[in-house]
Design an enzyme around this catalytic site. Sequence first.
Site, mmCIF file in Angstrom:
data_model
loop_
_atom_site.group_PDB
_atom_site.id
_atom_site.type_symbol
_atom_site.label_atom_id
_atom_site.label_comp_id
_atom_site.label_asym_id
_atom_site.label_seq_id
_atom_site.Cartn_x
_atom_site.Cartn_y
_atom_site.Cartn_z
ATOM 1 N N GLY A 97 0.823 -1.197 0.000
ATOM 2 C CA GLY A 97 0.000 0.000 0.000
ATOM 3 C C GLY A 97 0.860 1.251 0.000
ATOM 4 N N GLY B 222 -0.562 4.410 0.161
ATOM 5 C CA GLY B 222 -1.307 5.553 0.689
ATOM 6 C C GLY B 222 -0.495 6.185 1.812
ATOM 7 C CB ALA C 216 -1.166 3.779 6.386
ATOM 8 N N GLY C 217 1.071 3.492 4.290
ATOM 9 C CA GLY C 217 2.180 2.716 3.746
ATOM 10 C C GLY C 217 3.421 3.568 3.524
ATOM 11 C CG PHE D 252 -13.718 18.511 9.481
ATOM 12 C CD1 PHE D 252 -13.151 19.474 8.668
ATOM 13 C CD2 PHE D 252 -14.113 17.305 8.904
ATOM 14 C CE1 PHE D 252 -12.975 19.252 7.315
ATOM 15 C CE2 PHE D 252 -13.944 17.075 7.557
ATOM 16 C CZ PHE D 252 -13.376 18.045 6.751
ATOM 17 C CG ASP E 32 -7.305 -6.160 -2.970
ATOM 18 O OD1 ASP E 32 -8.544 -6.213 -3.114
ATOM 19 O OD2 ASP E 32 -6.536 -5.784 -3.874
ATOM 20 C CD GLN F 58 -17.595 8.254 8.719
ATOM 21 O OE1 GLN F 58 -16.628 8.600 8.050
ATOM 22 N NE2 GLN F 58 -17.724 8.571 9.988
ATOM 23 C CG HIS G 183 -19.029 11.966 3.821
ATOM 24 N ND1 HIS G 183 -19.720 13.123 3.553
ATOM 25 C CD2 HIS G 183 -17.826 12.333 4.320
ATOM 26 C CE1 HIS G 183 -18.945 14.151 3.870
ATOM 27 N NE2 HIS G 183 -17.796 13.702 4.334
ATOM 28 C CG LEU H 104 -16.457 13.236 0.246
ATOM 29 C CD1 LEU H 104 -17.504 12.414 0.958
ATOM 30 C CD2 LEU H 104 -15.168 13.245 1.018
ATOM 31 C CD GLU I 18 -17.501 16.387 8.436
ATOM 32 O OE1 GLU I 18 -17.632 15.188 8.115
ATOM 33 O OE2 GLU I 18 -17.179 16.744 9.567
ATOM 34 N NE ARG J 294 -17.269 12.756 7.781
ATOM 35 C CZ ARG J 294 -16.045 12.620 7.329
ATOM 36 N NH1 ARG J 294 -15.544 11.413 7.142
ATOM 37 N NH2 ARG J 294 -15.326 13.668 7.052
ATOM 38 C CG HIS K 15 -16.552 8.550 3.465
ATOM 39 N ND1 HIS K 15 -15.915 9.016 2.334
ATOM 40 C CD2 HIS K 15 -15.952 9.170 4.516
ATOM 41 C CE1 HIS K 15 -14.975 9.897 2.702
ATOM 42 N NE2 HIS K 15 -14.971 9.982 4.016
ATOM 43 C CD GLU L 255 -10.833 3.776 4.865
ATOM 44 O OE1 GLU L 255 -10.233 4.731 4.307
ATOM 45 O OE2 GLU L 255 -12.000 3.465 4.602
ATOM 46 N NE ARG M 217 -12.812 8.334 8.901
ATOM 47 C CZ ARG M 217 -12.663 9.399 8.099
ATOM 48 N NH1 ARG M 217 -11.884 10.403 8.449
ATOM 49 N NH2 ARG M 217 -13.293 9.463 6.944
#
Length: 576
Positions: free
Chosen positions: A18, A20, A22-23, A123, A217, A236, A238, A248, A251, A282, A348, A379, A390
């Site tokens: 991944g 993203g 995090a990765g 938010f 995956d 969740q 949205h 999206l 928000e 949300r 979402h 995620e 969340r």
Amino acid sequence: MKIEEARNYHQIDAVIVGAGLAGLRAALQVAKSGLTAAVITKVYPTRSHSGGAQGGIAAALANVSEDSLEAHMFDTIKGSDYLADQDVVERFVNEALKTVYEFEHMGVPFSRTKDGRINQRPFGGHSQPRACFAQDITGHVLLHTLFEQCLRHNVLFFNEFQVLSLQIKDDVCRGLVAWDIRTGGLHIFQAKAVLLATGGYGRAWKVTSNAHANTGDGVALVLEAGLPLEDMEFVQFHPTGLYKHGILLSEAARGEGAYIVNDKGERFMKTYAAAKMELAPRDVVSRAEQTEINEGRGIQGQDYVYLDLRHLGKEKILSRLPQIHDLALNYLKVDAITDPVPIQPTAHYSMGGIPANLNTEVIKNAAGQVVKGLYTAGEASCLSLHGANRLGTNSLQDAATFGRIAGSHMTDYCRKNAFADLPAKPLEAAQAKIDRLFAGGKERHADIREELQVNMTRNMGVFRNQDGMLKMLAVIKELQDRYQQAGVDDKGLAFNLDLIEALELENLLSFSEVIVEGALARKESRGAHFRSDFPKRDDGNWLKHTLAWRRDGKIVMDYSKAVVIYPQYQPQERKY
Ligand SMILES: Cc1cc2nc3c(=O)[nH]c(=O)nc-3n(C[C@H](O)[C@H](O)[C@H](O)COP(=O)(O)OP(=O)(O)OC[C@H]3O[C@@H](n4cnc5c(N)ncnc54)[C@H](O)[C@@H]3O)c2cc1C
């Protein structure tokens, strides 16, 4: 020939699945320590869904208000409907500040206050303005900056590689097998430590804000490896998905002051959350919106309401929310400066996922025993920080913060451990999946996917009930059977997206069953999981996490993993 001699064999200290937030954050941490880190990603890194995040990243910097770590912690716990593990929340809010300053020092172009500090906007569910942002392209700038830093620190990238199996034996992860999408062919990666940072799984629904790659995956691979998933019933919705498309509208629009109105022109949130109005969390806003639609107050009786930005004025819309303006114009031909924008709830974010402890080590049971060398963040993971719901902007922060923490623990682990031997036939499972699809069958995987998505949107949406969920379970069983007869038309090796989509569908069908079984079993309403047949939260029976395994073709649950609750944050009724 020995595995180690094969052309497609790689031995790398830390393999991160991944690219993203995090990765990449984990990879950067490992690479800075001098070890080798490789990122495997099925899409080009900067196309990861993190790049689509618009609104912001939460941290109690207190740059524009009297914010505090305690307030961030309490808001997150309350937002989670008390299902979050409070030790995880505590660690999160503490580390969040460092994460934002690190990004600032890496060169992220945050929007600024007049006196030059990082600006912060309100938010949903946050009691203070604490979302740090860059216009409405926050995820985009964070992802690009991190990617640059990873290249600078010599992280290896295997772009457009799809991971198909994990190599786990005797509770030790030894690596994985991935398909090279560009040229075809399987590759073996032997690793001391593996991180699963494969993101969310909104693509099980027809109406979703998620990227095409978000097919869960990683969670499906974990299930396939005989390990549990946690709290999968909490998904969740949205409230401001672009009508029909699900794309999206951040928000951030409401953070900047946009209204949501029904057919009568009323800001209906006043009847559902008078104190917070459009900035309630949300789950609350999505339910309010769906109730208005169900009771006939959607615009012209249809299944949408309006997001109204007009009173913000052209200058604010174009300077603070330019992407939202573009999306509405490009997809619905609505100019948000002069007209209200049609919206509906959209699938979402996945609160549930791969269970892990505070060090991001994947656990295999409620007692917290770990699978050595296997980590998860972002995620795809469930630590559990977000519990049953969340708060917006806590997720980019979650991915970056626990990505960094994962990177540190992986580095330690790699330093202390040698490479573990791969199982005898590492390619077997992945090869079997591909051979079966190439051999073909009469079913078309695209039809099966469409049926799954349409039914998930119909039966597993903002409101759920026993009838709908039993129907959904029957649909999934039937589709799983039909999948056994599915094949691919394209028998080529290079860029065979027919094959990739068929492989992803198997994952969608696998974890969707866990979502439905978990939601059927949980006879209460909490956070994003709302059952019209059990509309109340039931702490006496259900203040606990779900762990779910697939055993002998059936989903099996265990509820003995307790929620970590501190004396000062006892569950209360959740009002906004
Ligand atoms: C439209 C949108 C807007 C959002 N806005 C915000 C916001 O403003 N603030 C906020 O906090 N959160 C926001 N979120 C949520 C947040 O963006 C995500 O939760 C977060 O970015 C997830 O990051 P990640 O690193 O876990 O995964 P992702 O960024 O989704 O990356 C997943 C990675 O896994 C790889 N991958 C997946 N499967 C495989 C496989 N089989 N083989 C190889 N690679 C694989 C993909 O290639 C990809 O690189 C938003 C989400 C969406 C959808």
